[in-house]
Design a protein around this motif. Structure first.
Motif, PDB file in Angstrom:
ATOM      1  N   ILE A 179      30.933  44.009  40.548  1.00  0.00           N
ATOM      2  CA  ILE A 179      32.355  43.610  41.031  1.00  0.00           C
ATOM      3  C   ILE A 179      32.763  45.019  42.054  1.00  0.00           C
ATOM      4  CG2 ILE A 179      34.711  43.090  40.821  1.00  0.00           C
ATOM      5  CD1 ILE A 179      33.855  41.602  38.226  1.00  0.00           C
ATOM      6  N   TYR A 180      32.950  44.790  43.157  1.00  0.00           N
ATOM      7  CA  TYR A 180      33.461  45.725  44.010  1.00  0.00           C
ATOM      8  C   TYR A 180      34.672  45.590  44.377  1.00  0.00           C
ATOM      9  CZ  TYR A 180      28.242  46.557  44.616  1.00  0.00           C
ATOM     10  OH  TYR A 180      27.022  46.703  44.395  1.00  0.00           O
ATOM     11  N   ASP A 181      35.730  46.747  44.329  1.00  0.00           N
ATOM     12  CA  ASP A 181      37.161  46.366  44.558  1.00  0.00           C
ATOM     13  C   ASP A 181      37.422  47.055  45.775  1.00  0.00           C
ATOM     14  OD1 ASP A 181      39.626  46.075  43.859  1.00  0.00           O
ATOM     15  OD2 ASP A 181      40.185  47.735  42.661  1.00  0.00           O
ATOM     16  N   ASN A 182      38.702  46.837  46.492  1.00  0.00           N
ATOM     17  CA  ASN A 182      39.231  47.081  47.818  1.00  0.00           C
ATOM     18  C   ASN A 182      38.176  46.532  48.968  1.00  0.00           C
ATOM     19  OD1 ASN A 182      39.594  49.829  45.633  1.00  0.00           O
ATOM     20  ND2 ASN A 182      41.293  48.597  46.461  1.00  0.00           N
ATOM     21  N   THR A 183      37.784  45.543  48.748  1.00  0.00           N
ATOM     22  CA  THR A 183      36.726  45.056  49.942  1.00  0.00           C
ATOM     23  C   THR A 183      37.410  44.460  51.194  1.00  0.00           C
ATOM     24  OG1 THR A 183      36.009  43.460  48.701  1.00  0.00           O
ATOM     25  CG2 THR A 183      34.696  45.065  48.483  1.00  0.00           C
ATOM     26  N   LEU A 184      38.631  44.329  50.923  1.00  0.00           N
ATOM     27  CA  LEU A 184      39.645  43.997  52.013  1.00  0.00           C
ATOM     28  C   LEU A 184      40.471  44.978  52.682  1.00  0.00           C
ATOM     29  CD1 LEU A 184      40.819  40.478  50.765  1.00  0.00           C
ATOM     30  CD2 LEU A 184      38.926  40.865  52.392  1.00  0.00           C
ATOM     31  N   TRP A 185      40.383  46.317  51.913  1.00  0.00           N
ATOM     32  CA  TRP A 185      41.137  47.361  52.337  1.00  0.00           C
ATOM     33  C   TRP A 185      42.257  47.372  53.131  1.00  0.00           C
ATOM     34  CZ3 TRP A 185      40.260  51.904  50.558  1.00  0.00           C
ATOM     35  CH2 TRP A 185      40.186  52.980  51.229  1.00  0.00           C
TER      36      TRP A 185
END
Length: 238
Positions: A179-185
């Motif tokens: 799970i990767y966070d902040n991918t909509l920045w």
């Protein structure tokens, strides 16, 4: 069926991302169910000048459900900050579970450490103060580490997300989650280039390139969600 003159009102991204709706979700669904140690750590983090970079509790709520479904015993976290997501993971894995937690700054981790200790989960955590890439490369030097991690959570420098993924996909087992966070920045992934502030351009470009990479990666099933600041949920299938 009712006469709908403008169906778009039922799916309006501006409405769905409004501050009022976010507050409704937090007050209705997230805060009432948030574990007390997480609440305590979240409030402690709010006093830090960089507190806004911590994992968001609404994202944490979804992650906690996924952890319970996955029941991982060996996990890895890149980017710890004060430890909200780390504590959340520790609370949701078995007592003999282990987390390899990597961050370049132990001082911020120590802000949350008293809460982690009070929650009785410090023994599950192996904190490593270091940039992540050398640690991942070291793990991969030993072939016996490949495919042994059940779960990975990444909330670190976006410019290295592609590099992290190239390594973590080898370390996480088939059927495991990344799970990767902040991918909509902050929504900047859809902003016109001339509207993106200079200090955000490298992160925006990195997020866009990472999302494309995951989209085209046949080794994972992939869901890009608009929860929090964007969670990219990947399940390794090959």
């Amino acid at each position: 069926m009712e006469n709908i003159k403008d169906p778009s009102i039922y799916r309006n991204p501006v409405i769905l991302q409004s501050e009022d709706l976010t507050n409704y979700i937090l007050e209705t669904a997230v805060y009432p169910r948030e574990a007390e140690p997480l609440k305590e750590l979240r409030k402690a983090t709010e006093n830090h000048p960089w507190g806004f970079i911590a994992a968001l509790p609404e994202a944490g709520q979804l992650i906690s459900i996924l952890l319970k479904l996955l029941n991982p015993k060996k996990t890895i976290e890149i980017g710890v900050f004060t430890g909200y997501s780390l504590l959340l993971t520790a609370l949701n894995i078995p007592d003999d579970g282990k987390i390899t937690a990597i961050d370049i700054d132990r001082k911020t981790y120590e802000i949350g450490l008293p809460v982690i200790k009070k929650a009785g989960v410090e023994h599950k955590i192996d904190f490593i103060e270091s940039p992540a890439l050398p640690i991942l490369d070291k793990l991969l030097e030993d072939p016996s580490n490949e495919g042994t991690f059940d779960f990975a959570f990444i909330d670190a420098d976006k410019e290295n997300y592609v590099n992290y993924h190239d390594r973590l996909i080898k370390l996480v087992k088939v059927g495991g989650l990344l799970i990767y966070d902040n991918t909509l920045w902050g929504g900047r992934v859809v902003w016109p280039e001339d509207k993106i502030p200079p200090h955000s351009k490298s992160g925006t470009t990195a997020a866009i390139e990472f999302n494309k990479k995951i989209r085209d990666d046949s080794r994972v099933e992939f869901s890009l969600t608009s929860i929090g600041d964007g969670l990219s949920i990947c399940r390794r299938v090959v």
